[in-house]
Design a protein around this motif. Structure first.
Motif, PDB file in Angstrom:
ATOM      1  N   GLY A 361     -22.139  15.769  39.171  1.00  0.00           N
ATOM      2  CA  GLY A 361     -21.151  15.550  40.216  1.00  0.00           C
ATOM      3  C   GLY A 361     -20.304  14.312  40.044  1.00  0.00           C
ATOM      4  O   GLY A 361     -19.514  13.980  40.932  1.00  0.00           O
ATOM      5  N   GLY A 362     -20.453  13.605  38.920  1.00  0.00           N
ATOM      6  CA  GLY A 362     -19.633  12.424  38.687  1.00  0.00           C
ATOM      7  C   GLY A 362     -18.178  12.784  38.417  1.00  0.00           C
ATOM      8  O   GLY A 362     -17.858  13.937  38.094  1.00  0.00           O
ATOM      9  N   ARG A 363     -17.307  11.794  38.529  1.00  0.00           N
ATOM     10  CA  ARG A 363     -15.867  12.021  38.312  1.00  0.00           C
ATOM     11  C   ARG A 363     -15.451  11.517  36.936  1.00  0.00           C
ATOM     12  O   ARG A 363     -15.928  10.485  36.459  1.00  0.00           O
ATOM     13  CB  ARG A 363     -15.033  11.296  39.368  1.00  0.00           C
ATOM     14  CG  ARG A 363     -15.160  11.830  40.763  1.00  0.00           C
ATOM     15  CD  ARG A 363     -14.306  10.992  41.713  1.00  0.00           C
ATOM     16  NE  ARG A 363     -12.871  11.132  41.433  1.00  0.00           N
ATOM     17  CZ  ARG A 363     -11.946  10.310  41.922  1.00  0.00           C
ATOM     18  NH1 ARG A 363     -12.304   9.267  42.678  1.00  0.00           N
ATOM     19  NH2 ARG A 363     -10.663  10.511  41.656  1.00  0.00           N
ATOM     20  N   ASP A 364     -14.536  12.246  36.337  1.00  0.00           N
ATOM     21  CA  ASP A 364     -13.921  11.823  35.090  1.00  0.00           C
ATOM     22  C   ASP A 364     -12.749  10.921  35.456  1.00  0.00           C
ATOM     23  O   ASP A 364     -11.582  11.268  35.277  1.00  0.00           O
ATOM     24  CB  ASP A 364     -13.441  13.077  34.349  1.00  0.00           C
ATOM     25  CG  ASP A 364     -13.320  12.858  32.855  1.00  0.00           C
ATOM     26  OD1 ASP A 364     -13.654  11.751  32.394  1.00  0.00           O
ATOM     27  OD2 ASP A 364     -12.903  13.788  32.155  1.00  0.00           O
ATOM     28  N   HIS A 365     -13.068   9.738  35.988  1.00  0.00           N
ATOM     29  CA  HIS A 365     -12.064   8.855  36.584  1.00  0.00           C
ATOM     30  C   HIS A 365     -12.478   7.411  36.354  1.00  0.00           C
ATOM     31  O   HIS A 365     -13.670   7.079  36.399  1.00  0.00           O
ATOM     32  CB  HIS A 365     -11.957   9.139  38.083  1.00  0.00           C
ATOM     33  CG  HIS A 365     -10.803   8.460  38.754  1.00  0.00           C
ATOM     34  ND1 HIS A 365     -10.864   7.141  39.162  1.00  0.00           N
ATOM     35  CD2 HIS A 365      -9.566   8.897  39.083  1.00  0.00           C
ATOM     36  CE1 HIS A 365      -9.709   6.810  39.725  1.00  0.00           C
ATOM     37  NE2 HIS A 365      -8.909   7.853  39.688  1.00  0.00           N
ATOM     38  N   PRO A 366     -11.518   6.500  36.101  1.00  0.00           N
ATOM     39  CA  PRO A 366     -11.866   5.101  35.822  1.00  0.00           C
ATOM     40  C   PRO A 366     -12.705   4.433  36.908  1.00  0.00           C
ATOM     41  O   PRO A 366     -13.430   3.479  36.615  1.00  0.00           O
ATOM     42  CB  PRO A 366     -10.500   4.421  35.687  1.00  0.00           C
ATOM     43  CG  PRO A 366      -9.604   5.512  35.198  1.00  0.00           C
ATOM     44  CD  PRO A 366     -10.066   6.746  35.909  1.00  0.00           C
ATOM     45  N   SER A 367     -12.619   4.903  38.145  1.00  0.00           N
ATOM     46  CA  SER A 367     -13.418   4.299  39.218  1.00  0.00           C
ATOM     47  C   SER A 367     -14.900   4.598  39.070  1.00  0.00           C
ATOM     48  O   SER A 367     -15.729   3.976  39.749  1.00  0.00           O
ATOM     49  CB  SER A 367     -12.936   4.803  40.582  1.00  0.00           C
ATOM     50  OG  SER A 367     -13.151   6.199  40.703  1.00  0.00           O
ATOM     51  N   GLN A 368     -15.254   5.522  38.169  1.00  0.00           N
ATOM     52  CA  GLN A 368     -16.662   5.833  37.922  1.00  0.00           C
ATOM     53  C   GLN A 368     -16.989   5.759  36.427  1.00  0.00           C
ATOM     54  O   GLN A 368     -17.923   6.394  35.955  1.00  0.00           O
ATOM     55  CB  GLN A 368     -17.018   7.222  38.466  1.00  0.00           C
ATOM     56  CG  GLN A 368     -16.981   7.290  39.984  1.00  0.00           C
ATOM     57  CD  GLN A 368     -17.572   8.576  40.531  1.00  0.00           C
ATOM     58  OE1 GLN A 368     -18.177   9.366  39.814  1.00  0.00           O
ATOM     59  NE2 GLN A 368     -17.424   8.779  41.826  1.00  0.00           N
ATOM     60  N   MET A 369     -16.219   4.953  35.707  1.00  0.00           N
ATOM     61  CA  MET A 369     -16.434   4.787  34.268  1.00  0.00           C
ATOM     62  C   MET A 369     -16.424   3.305  33.922  1.00  0.00           C
ATOM     63  O   MET A 369     -15.726   2.520  34.566  1.00  0.00           O
ATOM     64  CB  MET A 369     -15.353   5.533  33.475  1.00  0.00           C
ATOM     65  CG  MET A 369     -15.322   7.028  33.725  1.00  0.00           C
ATOM     66  SD  MET A 369     -13.793   7.820  33.138  1.00  0.00           S
ATOM     67  CE  MET A 369     -14.016   7.724  31.360  1.00  0.00           C
ATOM     68  N   VAL A 370     -17.189   2.921  32.897  1.00  0.00           N
ATOM     69  CA  VAL A 370     -17.247   1.521  32.467  1.00  0.00           C
ATOM     70  C   VAL A 370     -17.232   1.439  30.956  1.00  0.00           C
ATOM     71  O   VAL A 370     -17.628   2.374  30.256  1.00  0.00           O
ATOM     72  CB  VAL A 370     -18.521   0.805  32.988  1.00  0.00           C
ATOM     73  CG1 VAL A 370     -18.444   0.552  34.482  1.00  0.00           C
ATOM     74  CG2 VAL A 370     -19.771   1.586  32.616  1.00  0.00           C
ATOM     75  N   ALA A 371     -16.785   0.288  30.455  1.00  0.00           N
ATOM     76  CA  ALA A 371     -16.834  -0.004  29.021  1.00  0.00           C
ATOM     77  C   ALA A 371     -18.081  -0.837  28.753  1.00  0.00           C
ATOM     78  O   ALA A 371     -18.271  -1.888  29.372  1.00  0.00           O
ATOM     79  CB  ALA A 371     -15.578  -0.768  28.595  1.00  0.00           C
ATOM     80  N   LEU A 372     -18.931  -0.356  27.854  1.00  0.00           N
ATOM     81  CA  LEU A 372     -20.197  -1.026  27.570  1.00  0.00           C
ATOM     82  C   LEU A 372     -20.341  -1.295  26.081  1.00  0.00           C
ATOM     83  O   LEU A 372     -19.909  -0.492  25.249  1.00  0.00           O
ATOM     84  CB  LEU A 372     -21.375  -0.159  28.029  1.00  0.00           C
ATOM     85  CG  LEU A 372     -21.449   0.185  29.523  1.00  0.00           C
ATOM     86  CD1 LEU A 372     -22.582   1.168  29.776  1.00  0.00           C
ATOM     87  CD2 LEU A 372     -21.616  -1.071  30.366  1.00  0.00           C
ATOM     88  N   CYS A 373     -20.987  -2.414  25.756  1.00  0.00           N
ATOM     89  CA  CYS A 373     -21.344  -2.669  24.373  1.00  0.00           C
ATOM     90  C   CYS A 373     -22.478  -1.717  23.990  1.00  0.00           C
ATOM     91  O   CYS A 373     -23.124  -1.131  24.867  1.00  0.00           O
ATOM     92  CB  CYS A 373     -21.746  -4.128  24.178  1.00  0.00           C
ATOM     93  SG  CYS A 373     -23.328  -4.556  24.958  1.00  0.00           S
ATOM     94  N   PRO A 374     -22.745  -1.519  22.705  1.00  0.00           N
ATOM     95  CA  PRO A 374     -23.779  -0.554  22.311  1.00  0.00           C
ATOM     96  C   PRO A 374     -25.151  -0.823  22.922  1.00  0.00           C
ATOM     97  O   PRO A 374     -25.873   0.111  23.284  1.00  0.00           O
ATOM     98  CB  PRO A 374     -23.811  -0.688  20.782  1.00  0.00           C
ATOM     99  CG  PRO A 374     -22.438  -1.144  20.424  1.00  0.00           C
ATOM    100  CD  PRO A 374     -22.014  -2.051  21.544  1.00  0.00           C
TER     101      PRO A 374
END
Length: 410
Positions: A361-374
């Motif tokens: 049920g998550g969104r393909d949207h920047p408000s629910q996405m983050v940039a992470l190191c490995p």
């Protein structure tokens, strides 16, 4: 008024010595006094780069003319500062000319304006797809770096096949119509012909012209270059075409066919040793990318089939927005340190993660996405503390998204 021919001859008399003297005068007076003294405005696009400083290219050339024996400076209205005139002279004299900070933004706006103003056949009540399909094919070629101009026979073969397979409104397989229409819209270049290009109307006259002339053609050079290097411009044009012409249609197979349906669609062109992320990211850039994501998300709101739950075009645009927002730094506030190394293309080693899985049920949207190191990505994916970290990251994503969409650029 002096004729354009005399202007070109007079410009050709200028040497590197006169250009250097004009630069020295500008250094003595300062930019604003120099421009006022000679009646020039600030450059909007082209700048002369010399010893680490930028100069208004047209003003430098105009003033340089005054250093010729028995000559005076050119007035600003007396000659062109464009690529074929003042800029060409400077480059011929081995001076470096660069685009100014606002040049790409202006080119971006002009391109979108031309796309918005396309005159498309709507006699059936719905827009026909001749021009949109041809443009998407050309954008895919620009993205891959294919040769800009293609022979007429190769253009016919490619566009005819696309119209036959993806003409979802019964478009006939006739590439001559969209190419002529795009030419008159200022988006297409046609070379190696002697007769004027006819308008995109009728049938036999248009077919005969292309059969007789066999022109080489493709996107006009500034448009090709912009769509080649700028991911933001690329996805903006694609989104404009999809919104205006493909409403209610399954465009996925077409985008896949022309090479515009993957998670890297919004990435800028990166060359070895160059950082693909710009040094300054504006809120306007981030907001534009988010709006594109929301356009594509909205079309699937009431459609729950597996084919529409994941959209690589939307996902790639969202991914780009998150990477811009991160400024190359892991967005986990408790990160213990991301790799100091970068990728072979100079990009930070970051992975964009959906905090809430799409399947859950998550969104393909920047408000629910983050940039992470490995390392942080591995903890979030399979670490013992992944559930606690998920809550933290969801809050971070929402806070950063809100910040970037509510503050104004300086």
């Amino acid at each position: 008024m002096t004729s354009p021919t005399v202007h070109r001859m007079a410009l050709a008399d200028i040497t590197g010595s006169e250009i250097t003297k004009a630069i020295e005068e500008c250094d003595r007076l300062g930019r604003e006094r120099f421009l006022r003294a000679h009646g020039f405005k600030r450059a909007q696009r082209y700048f002369l780069s010399h010893n680490g400083r930028l100069y208004d290219s047209k003003a430098i050339v105009g003033v340089a003319h005054g250093y010729l024996l028995d000559q005076g400076p050119f007035e600003a209205k007396a000659f062109s500062g464009g690529a074929d005139h003042a800029v060409a002279l400077l480059r011929r004299l081995s001076f470096a000319v660069v685009d100014g900070p606002g040049a790409e933004s202006e080119a971006y706006k002009e391109l979108l304006s031309r796309v918005h103003k396309l005159k498309v056949n709507r006699s059936s009540g719905r827009p026909l797809l001749y021009q949109p399909i041809t443009l998407l094919w050309a954008i895919g070629r620009a993205r891959r770096g294919d040769e800009r101009l293609l022979s007429w026979s190769a253009t016919v073969e490619a566009v005819r096949s696309l119209l036959e397979q993806h003409g979802m409104r019964r478009e006939r397989p006739r590439p001559d119509y969209p190419v002529a229409a795009l030419y008159h819209a200022g988006l297409w270049a046609l070379h190696d012909h002697s007769d004027p290009v006819p308008t995109a109307h009728g049938d036999s006259t248009l077919r005969r012209w292309f059969a007789d002339n066999h022109p080489r053609g493709g996107l006009v050079e500034p448009t090709y270059d912009l769509l080649r290097r700028s991911g933001e411009a690329r996805v903006a044009v694609i989104d404009t075409l999809l919104s205006a012409y493909f409403d209610g249609l399954d465009y996925g197979p077409l985008l896949h066919r022309v090479g515009l349906y993957d998670d890297e669609i919004a990435d800028d062109l990166a060359t070895d040793g160059a950082k693909p992320l710009p040094p300054v990211v504006t809120a306007a850039q981030y907001d534009r990318l988010c709006r594109i994501v929301e356009h594509r998300e909205g079309e699937n709101r009431d459609r729950r089939t597996p084919d529409t739950s994941y959209n690589p075009f939307r996902s790639g645009t969202a991914r780009r927005a998150v990477l811009l927002r991160s400024k190359g730094v892991c967005e986990n506030p408790n990160c213990t340190g991301q790799p100091a190394d970068v990728t072979s293309k100079g990009a930070p080693i970051l992975e964009v993660d959906h905090v809430m899985d799409l399947a859950c049920g998550g969104r393909d949207h920047p408000s629910q996405m983050v940039a992470l190191c490995p390392n942080c990505h591995a903890i979030k994916t399979r670490g013992r503390s992944r559930e606690e970290l998920r809550e933290v990251l969801l809050e971070v994503a929402q806070e950063r998204h809100t910040h970037w969409t509510t503050f104004e650029d300086d």
